[in-house]
Design a protein around this motif. Structure first.
Motif, PDB file in Angstrom:
ATOM      1  N   ALA A   1       0.842  -1.206   0.000  1.00 57.60           N
ATOM      2  CA  ALA A   1       0.000   0.000   0.000  1.00 57.60           C
ATOM      3  C   ALA A   1       0.872   1.249   0.000  1.00 57.60           C
ATOM      4  CB  ALA A   1      -0.911  -0.013   1.224  1.00 57.60           C
ATOM      5  N   ARG A   2       1.882   1.229   0.862  1.00 55.34           N
ATOM      6  CA  ARG A   2       2.792   2.376   0.929  1.00 55.34           C
ATOM      7  C   ARG A   2       3.500   2.575  -0.416  1.00 55.34           C
ATOM      8  NH1 ARG A   2       7.190   1.812   5.528  1.00 55.34           N
ATOM      9  NH2 ARG A   2       5.306   1.308   6.694  1.00 55.34           N
ATOM     10  N   LYS A   3       3.876   1.464  -1.036  1.00 56.02           N
ATOM     11  CA  LYS A   3       4.582   1.542  -2.321  1.00 56.02           C
ATOM     12  C   LYS A   3       3.665   2.071  -3.422  1.00 56.02           C
ATOM     13  CE  LYS A   3       7.983  -1.214  -4.827  1.00 56.02           C
ATOM     14  NZ  LYS A   3       8.681  -2.519  -4.850  1.00 56.02           N
ATOM     15  N   SER A   4       2.410   1.641  -3.399  1.00 54.17           N
ATOM     16  CA  SER A   4       1.452   2.103  -4.415  1.00 54.17           C
ATOM     17  C   SER A   4       1.205   3.605  -4.289  1.00 54.17           C
ATOM     18  CB  SER A   4       0.129   1.348  -4.278  1.00 54.17           C
ATOM     19  OG  SER A   4       0.306  -0.023  -4.522  1.00 54.17           O
ATOM     20  N   VAL A   5       1.208   4.100  -3.057  1.00 53.88           N
ATOM     21  CA  VAL A   5       1.004   5.537  -2.836  1.00 53.88           C
ATOM     22  C   VAL A   5       2.239   6.326  -3.252  1.00 53.88           C
ATOM     23  CG1 VAL A   5       0.724   7.300  -1.039  1.00 53.88           C
ATOM     24  CG2 VAL A   5      -0.684   5.222  -0.995  1.00 53.88           C
ATOM     25  N   ALA A   6       3.420   5.835  -2.837  1.00 51.61           N
ATOM     26  CA  ALA A   6       4.645   6.602  -3.061  1.00 51.61           C
ATOM     27  C   ALA A   6       5.070   6.623  -4.528  1.00 51.61           C
ATOM     28  CB  ALA A   6       5.768   6.023  -2.200  1.00 51.61           C
ATOM     29  N   ALA A   7       4.770   5.542  -5.243  1.00 50.63           N
ATOM     30  CA  ALA A   7       5.274   5.427  -6.615  1.00 50.63           C
ATOM     31  C   ALA A   7       4.418   6.157  -7.638  1.00 50.63           C
ATOM     32  CB  ALA A   7       5.383   3.945  -6.993  1.00 50.63           C
ATOM     33  N   THR A   8       3.259   6.626  -7.231  1.00 53.97           N
ATOM     34  CA  THR A   8       2.357   7.303  -8.175  1.00 53.97           C
ATOM     35  C   THR A   8       2.115   8.739  -7.694  1.00 53.97           C
ATOM     36  OG1 THR A   8       0.462   6.452  -6.936  1.00 53.97           O
ATOM     37  CG2 THR A   8       1.211   5.162  -8.822  1.00 53.97           C
ATOM     38  N   ASP A   9       1.651   9.583  -8.581  1.00 55.73           N
ATOM     39  CA  ASP A   9       1.440  10.980  -8.165  1.00 55.73           C
ATOM     40  C   ASP A   9      -0.015  11.271  -7.811  1.00 55.73           C
ATOM     41  OD1 ASP A   9       0.124  11.168 -10.590  1.00 55.73           O
ATOM     42  OD2 ASP A   9       1.740  12.268 -11.596  1.00 55.73           O
ATOM     43  N   THR A  10      -0.876  10.281  -7.971  1.00 59.61           N
ATOM     44  CA  THR A  10      -2.293  10.475  -7.648  1.00 59.61           C
ATOM     45  C   THR A  10      -2.767   9.329  -6.770  1.00 59.61           C
ATOM     46  OG1 THR A  10      -2.676  11.616  -9.739  1.00 59.61           O
ATOM     47  CG2 THR A  10      -4.619  10.748  -8.579  1.00 59.61           C
ATOM     48  N   GLN A  11      -3.264   9.674  -5.589  1.00 52.32           N
ATOM     49  CA  GLN A  11      -3.758   8.653  -4.667  1.00 52.32           C
ATOM     50  C   GLN A  11      -5.266   8.773  -4.534  1.00 52.32           C
ATOM     51  OE1 GLN A  11      -2.239   8.838  -0.651  1.00 52.32           O
ATOM     52  NE2 GLN A  11      -3.694   7.310   0.112  1.00 52.32           N
ATOM     53  N   ILE A  12      -5.922   7.653  -4.716  1.00 50.03           N
ATOM     54  CA  ILE A  12      -7.354   7.572  -4.435  1.00 50.03           C
ATOM     55  C   ILE A  12      -7.524   6.573  -3.294  1.00 50.03           C
ATOM     56  CG2 ILE A  12      -9.648   7.020  -5.316  1.00 50.03           C
ATOM     57  CD1 ILE A  12      -8.563   7.440  -8.156  1.00 50.03           C
ATOM     58  N   THR A  13      -8.237   6.969  -2.281  1.00 46.74           N
ATOM     59  CA  THR A  13      -8.559   6.048  -1.187  1.00 46.74           C
ATOM     60  C   THR A  13     -10.064   5.879  -1.114  1.00 46.74           C
ATOM     61  OG1 THR A  13      -6.605   6.559   0.134  1.00 46.74           O
ATOM     62  CG2 THR A  13      -8.516   5.713   1.323  1.00 46.74           C
ATOM     63  N   VAL A  14     -10.514   4.636  -1.154  1.00 50.45           N
ATOM     64  CA  VAL A  14     -11.944   4.361  -0.990  1.00 50.45           C
ATOM     65  C   VAL A  14     -12.136   3.690   0.370  1.00 50.45           C
ATOM     66  CG1 VAL A  14     -12.447   4.165  -3.441  1.00 50.45           C
ATOM     67  CG2 VAL A  14     -11.758   2.140  -2.193  1.00 50.45           C
ATOM     68  N   ALA A  15     -13.094   4.181   1.112  1.00 48.33           N
ATOM     69  CA  ALA A  15     -13.319   3.650   2.459  1.00 48.33           C
ATOM     70  C   ALA A  15     -14.778   3.826   2.829  1.00 48.33           C
ATOM     71  CB  ALA A  15     -12.426   4.376   3.482  1.00 48.33           C
ATOM     72  N   GLY A  16     -15.322   2.845   3.533  1.00 46.81           N
ATOM     73  CA  GLY A  16     -16.659   2.996   4.071  1.00 46.81           C
ATOM     74  C   GLY A  16     -16.674   4.085   5.136  1.00 46.81           C
ATOM     75  N   VAL A  17     -17.802   4.742   5.263  1.00 47.45           N
ATOM     76  CA  VAL A  17     -17.874   5.852   6.225  1.00 47.45           C
ATOM     77  C   VAL A  17     -17.633   5.381   7.651  1.00 47.45           C
ATOM     78  CG1 VAL A  17     -19.404   7.281   4.818  1.00 47.45           C
ATOM     79  CG2 VAL A  17     -20.395   5.578   6.372  1.00 47.45           C
ATOM     80  N   GLU A  18     -17.814   4.081   7.902  1.00 47.30           N
ATOM     81  CA  GLU A  18     -17.639   3.586   9.261  1.00 47.30           C
ATOM     82  C   GLU A  18     -16.179   3.501   9.677  1.00 47.30           C
ATOM     83  OE1 GLU A  18     -18.082   1.708   6.715  1.00 47.30           O
ATOM     84  OE2 GLU A  18     -16.762  -0.023   6.897  1.00 47.30           O
ATOM     85  N   LYS A  19     -15.268   3.750   8.733  1.00 47.08           N
ATOM     86  CA  LYS A  19     -13.839   3.670   9.053  1.00 47.08           C
ATOM     87  C   LYS A  19     -13.335   4.893   9.829  1.00 47.08           C
ATOM     88  CE  LYS A  19     -13.022  -0.243   6.959  1.00 47.08           C
ATOM     89  NZ  LYS A  19     -12.080  -0.349   5.865  1.00 47.08           N
ATOM     90  N   VAL A  20     -14.182   5.903   9.962  1.00 42.25           N
ATOM     91  CA  VAL A  20     -13.757   7.140  10.608  1.00 42.25           C
ATOM     92  C   VAL A  20     -13.764   6.980  12.129  1.00 42.25           C
ATOM     93  CG1 VAL A  20     -14.254   9.604  10.891  1.00 42.25           C
ATOM     94  CG2 VAL A  20     -14.694   8.476   8.707  1.00 42.25           C
ATOM     95  N   VAL A  21     -12.662   7.378  12.765  1.00 43.92           N
ATOM     96  CA  VAL A  21     -12.583   7.450  14.224  1.00 43.92           C
ATOM     97  C   VAL A  21     -12.223   8.890  14.585  1.00 43.92           C
ATOM     98  CG1 VAL A  21     -11.946   5.026  14.497  1.00 43.92           C
ATOM     99  CG2 VAL A  21     -10.152   6.751  14.242  1.00 43.92           C
ATOM    100  N   PRO A  22     -12.478   9.303  15.808  1.00 45.30           N
ATOM    101  CA  PRO A  22     -12.293  10.724  16.123  1.00 45.30           C
ATOM    102  C   PRO A  22     -10.858  11.236  16.009  1.00 45.30           C
ATOM    103  CG  PRO A  22     -13.806   9.717  17.701  1.00 45.30           C
ATOM    104  CD  PRO A  22     -13.227   8.601  16.874  1.00 45.30           C
ATOM    105  N   THR A  23      -9.892  10.533  16.619  1.00 46.45           N
ATOM    106  CA  THR A  23      -8.549  11.115  16.735  1.00 46.45           C
ATOM    107  C   THR A  23      -7.459  10.126  16.344  1.00 46.45           C
ATOM    108  OG1 THR A  23      -8.155  10.405  19.015  1.00 46.45           O
ATOM    109  CG2 THR A  23      -9.387  12.455  18.709  1.00 46.45           C
ATOM    110  N   VAL A  24      -6.267  10.658  16.115  1.00 45.79           N
ATOM    111  CA  VAL A  24      -5.101   9.811  15.834  1.00 45.79           C
ATOM    112  C   VAL A  24      -4.800   8.919  17.039  1.00 45.79           C
ATOM    113  CG1 VAL A  24      -2.618   9.833  15.374  1.00 45.79           C
ATOM    114  CG2 VAL A  24      -4.121  11.434  14.171  1.00 45.79           C
TER     115      VAL A  24
END
Length: 726
Positions: free
Chosen positions: A217-240
C-alpha cells in the motif's frame, strides 16, 4: 444457498488449505492476546471508540472533510457503488492514467472498482500478493484478510507456471514470492494512480492507518502521483490517538501477529517526492512532491444500517477476520460458501444484509450455528450470532413457502409470517419431544422405520444417516415427582431446570445431577418449566423464543423469590439465561434470572469451594477421562469448573480444543449440512483418537456434543456429572 454437493466439493478442493490457515491464525490469536496485560480492557476501549464514532458519524464526517481539504486533498461522499465508481473513473480519466495499482481493500471489492475501471480501458493491477494471485486466477476472495487462503502453494505454483511460462518452473514459496515481487514491481513503476483502502481514518487530521503484510500500500502511494482512497464511512474514528487500540488489536485478532508487518500512518497528500523511475541520476530528494489525493467515502447502505438497532453493530467491525478463523464451519468450507458478494465469515451476514439485501445474506446465513465462539474472538465485542439470528428471522418472514397457511395453523409457535417447514419442525421441538415421550417407545420405533426416515428426509430434509434422539417415556419431571428429597438439613436450595433434552432424552444425566446435588447437601426441586426457547431461536424464530423466555421467567421467578438457585445442565440453555435473554426480556427479569442461575458443574465447584464434602462424590485414584466442553460453555468461561471438579475427584482430564463439535443442535441433522457437520466433527475425533487419549472414557457437557461424539467414536460418551454419583 450452497447445496450439499457444493459444500462437499469445497471441502474436497479448498477445505484442507482453509482449515490449515484459519486454524493457524486462530491459534496465533490465542497466543498473541495472552501476552497482553489486559486484553479485555483493550477490547472495551476499542468498542467504546467505535460506538462513539458511529454515534457521532455525521459530525465526524464534516470534521474529516475539513481536515482533508485543509491538507490539500478532496473528499467525495458516494451514495452507492455506482456513484463511487463514477467518481474514481473521473479522477483516473482526468489524470489520463493507463494503469492503476491497488492495495488490498474490501471496500473496493464491494464497489467492484476493478470492473468499473477495466470497462473504461484502464489496466488495474492488484499489488497485494493474495489479491494478485486471485486476479491472475480470475477468482473471488475467500477470506477477508487472506483472500487466497483457499489456495495451496502447489496450486499457486501451477497457476503461475501456466499463466507466465517462466524459464524455470516455479516451485518453492521463495521462488513464487520473488517472481511476484519482481513482476509487480515492474507494473507499479509504470502506474500513474495508486488506489488504496483505509483501515481507519482520524477525523481530526485526515490521517489514515493502512495495515498490510507486504508494504504494497505504501509503495502504491509513493510510486504514483495520484492517490485515491476508498473507504466505508464507518472507518472514521475521532482522533489519531484512537488508532493505538486498533493497531494493537487488528494483527493479533486477524493473523495472530503481535503487530502487522507494515503499519503506515499517512496524512495525504503525502510529501514523498514523486520519483521518475527513468531518471537514474537525480537524487530522490530533488524530485517534486506535487500530488493529488482523493478520499472517496462510501455510504452504500451504511446510513440505513446505522439506523437499524440490530445491524448497527456491524459498523463496529474492523475487518480482522477473527470471526472467520474461530468459526468451525468456516474452517471447513471458507468464504466461497460462508460469504456473500463481498464479505465472508460470521460478520458477513450483517454486511451483506445491509449492503446487498436479505436475499444475498440468505445464501449463507444458515452456516452460522450460533455457537458463539466468535463472540470472544471479536476485538470490538460484536454479538455476531445475534445479528445472524435477527437476519435469519427477517429472511424467514420474507420467504414464501408452499402451504404456509396450513403450517401456520398447525404450528404451536408465535410465528405468523411463515418460517420454512424444516425450521418450524426444529423450532417447535418441545412439542415433538412431549409427543415423543408420551408415546415412547412406539414413537422411537416409528421414527426409526424406513418409511419415517424417508418421509423426514423428503419433507423435513433430515439426513437419514443421523440417529434420531430416543425419547424416554418417564421424563425427569415425572421421575422427580414420585420421590422424596433425601436432604434433611440443606446447605442450599435449588431448582434443577428440566431443559428440553434432559427432561425428555438425557434423563439419566438429570437423575445424576439431582443425586450429586443432594449428596452435597442441596435441597432440590424439579418443577415443570417451559423449554428455554433455544430451539426456536436457533431457527431465527425470535417471536417464539421471546414467548418461551417470558414463560420460563414467569415459572422460575417464584422459586428465586423463595431463595432457590437455578441450576442448569444443558449449556446452550444456560447460555440463553446468561446472554440471549438480555435481548428477549426486560432488564430486571433478565438480571434476576442471570444472577441466580448456574451451570451444573459450576455450581458443584462452588459448593466444594464453600465447604461441601467432596468425599460425597465418586472418586477415582488413577482415572483418566477425555472431556469436550460445549462451545457456549467455553464462551462463558465455564470449562475450568468442570475440569477442576473432575480433577478434585481424581481424574486426569484431557480436554479438546476444537471450537465446536460440528453438531450444533439441529444443524448436523439437516441433509444439506450433514457432511459439513461430520467434517467439523472429524477434528474432534482426531484429538480423541491420539495416543494416550484413545482408550479414555469420553464426557461432554452438551446434548449436541454427546450425539456427535456418539456418531464419531465407538466410545459411548456421558455427561461429566454422571461420573460423580456414588
Amino acid at each position: 444457498m450452497a447445496t450439499a454437493d457444493e459444500l462437499r466439493e469445497l471441502i474436497r478442493t479448498e477445505g484442507a488449505a482453509v482449515a490449515t490457515n484459519t486454524q493457524a491464525f486462530n491459534d496465533g490469536r490465542y497466543a498473541s492476546v495472552a501476552d497482553l496485560e489486559d486484553y479485555e480492557e483493550l477490547k472495551r476501549e476499542a468498542r467504546a471508540i467505535k460506538e462513539d464514532a458511529i454515534e457521532r458519524l455525521p459530525e465526524l464526517l464534516e470534521q474529516l472533510t475539513t481536515a482533508v481539504e485543509e491538507n490539500g486533498g478532496t473528499v467525495y461522499l458516494a451514495d452507492d457503488a455506482a456513484d463511487a465508481n463514477d467518481y474514481v473513473r473521473s479522477v483516473v480519466a482526468d489524470r489520463n492514467a493507463n494503469r492503476v495499482v491497488k492495495s488490498k481493500s474490501m471496500t473496493s471489492e464491494e464497489l467492484e472498482v476493478n470492473a468499473a475501471l477495466e470497462g473504461a480501458g484502464v489496466d488495474v493491477v492488484e499489488t497485494d500478493l493474495g489479491e494478485w494471485v486471485l486476479q491472475v486466477a480470475d477468482e473471488a476472495p475467500s477470506h477477508i484478510v487472506a483472500p487466497a487462503i483457499h489456495k495451496s502453494r502447489d496450486a499457486i505454483a501451477a497457476l503461475f507456471n501456466e499463466r507466465f511460462d517462466p524459464d524455470e518452473p516455479l516451485e518453492t514459496a521463495e521462488e513464487l514470492t520473488r517472481f511476484a515481487r519482481e513482476t509487480l514491481g515492474e507494473r507499479i513503476v509504470d502506474a500513474e494512480v495508486g488506489l488504496t483502502g483505509a483501515n481507519f481514518i482520524a477525523a481530526e487530521t485526515g490521517t489514515m492507518a493502512l495495515v498490510t503484510s507486504e508494504g504494497n500500500a505504501r509503495k502504491s502511494v509513493a510510486a504514483t502521483d495520484t492517490q485515491i482512497t476508498v473507504a466505508g464511512v464507518e472507518k472514521v474514528v475521532p482522533t489519531v490517538a484512537d488508532l493505538q487500540s486498533f493497531v494493537e488489536l487488528i494483527g493479533r485478532s486477524g493473523t495472530g501477529q503481535d503487530i502487522t508487518s507494515y503499519v503506515s500512518l499517512l496524512t495525504p497528500p503525502v510529501e514523498t517526492p514523486v520519483v521518475d523511475f527513468e531518471d537514474d541520476t537525480t537524487p530522490i530528494s530533488e524530485f517534486e512532491s506535487d500530488r493529488e489525493f482523493h478520499l472517496v467515502l462510501v455510504d452504500n447502505g451504511r446510513t440505513e444500517m446505522r439506523e437499524d438497532d440490530h445491524l448497527r453493530e456491524t459498523l463496529y467491525c474492523i475487518r480482522c477476520s477473527a470471526c472467520s478463523n474461530s468459526c468451525a464451519n468456516f474452517q471447513s468450507v471458507g468464504g466461497h460458501a460462508f460469504g456473500g458478494e463481498t464479505y465472508s465469515g460470521g460478520i458477513a451476514t450483517g454486511w451483506e444484509a445491509g449492503i446487498e439485501g436479505l436475499d444475498v445474506a440468505a445464501e449463507f446465513n444458515d452456516l452460522c450455528t450460533g455457537c458463539t465462539r466468535c463472540v470472544n474472538a471479536c476485538p470490538v465485542g460484536i454479538d455476531i450470532p445475534w445479528i445472524n439470528t435477527v437476519v435469519r428471522d427477517r429472511i424467514n418472514r420474507e420467504k414464501d413457502a408452499p402451504a404456509d397457511w396450513l403450517v401456520d395453523g398447525l404450528s404451536p409457535d408465535e410465528e405468523d409470517e411463515g418460517a420454512p417447514l424444516q425450521k418450524r419442525f426444529f423450532g417447535n421441538f418441545e412439542t415433538v419431544a412431549k409427543l415423543g415421550s408420551a408415546t415412547a417407545p412406539v414413537s422411537n420405533w416409528l421414527a426409526d422405520t424406513t418409511v419415517s426416515r424417508q418421509f423426514m428426509a423428503r419433507f423435513l430434509e433430515i439426513d437419514p444417516r443421523r440417529d434420531l434422539p430416543a425419547f424416554e417415556r418417564e421424563t425427569l419431571v415425572d421421575w422427580f415427582a414420585d420421590r422424596e428429597s433425601t436432604v434433611a438439613d440443606p446447605e442450599r436450595r435449588a431448582v434443577l431446570y428440566p431443559d428440553l433434552y434432559t427432561n425428555h432424552v438425557q434423563v439419566d444425566r438429570g437423575k445424576a445431577a439431582v443425586r450429586v446435588l443432594e449428596a452435597l447437601g442441596v435441597d432440590v426441586v424439579v418443577p415443570p418449566v417451559p423449554s428455554s426457547g433455544r430451539a426456536p431461536l436457533s431457527q431465527g424464530m425470535v417471536a417464539t423464543a421471546t414467548d418461551h423466555a417470558g414463560r420460563v421467567t414467569e415459572a422460575l421467578a417464584p422459586h428465586i423469590e423463595d431463595g432457590r438457585d437455578i441450576v442448569v445442565i444443558e449449556p446452550s440453555d444456560y447460555a440463553m439465561f446468561q446472554r440471549e435473554y438480555e435481548k428477549l426480556l426486560d432488564g430486571a427479569a433478565f438480571a434476576e434470572l442471570a444472577e441466580n442461575s448456574y451451570e451444573i458443574l459450576e455450581y458443584v465447584y462452588g459448593l466444594l469451594e464453600n465447604g461441601a464434602d467432596a468425599s460425597a462424590l465418586a472418586a477415582t485414584e488413577d482415572g483418566a477421562v477425555a472431556y469436550h466442553s460445549h462451545c457456549q460453555q467455553r464462551t462463558l468461561g465455564l470449562e475450568p469448573y468442570t475440569v477442576a471438579v473432575l480433577e478434585e475427584c481424581g481424574y486426569d482430564v484431557a480436554t479438546s480444543d476444537v471450537e465446536c463439535c460440528g453438531m450444533a443442535g439441529s444443524f448436523g441433522y439437516k441433509s444439506e449440512y450433514y457432511e459439513l457437520s461430520m467434517d467439523v466433527g472429524d477434528r474432534l475425533r482426531e484429538q480423541f483418537q491420539t495416543d494416550g487419549v484413545r482408550e479414555q472414557p469420553v464426557v461432554a457437557s452438551g446434548t449436541s456434543c454427546l450425539e456427535q461424539i456418539d456418531a464419531l467414536l465407538e466410545r459411548q460418551p456421558r455427561h461429566p456429572v454422571e461420573l460423580l454419583i456414588t
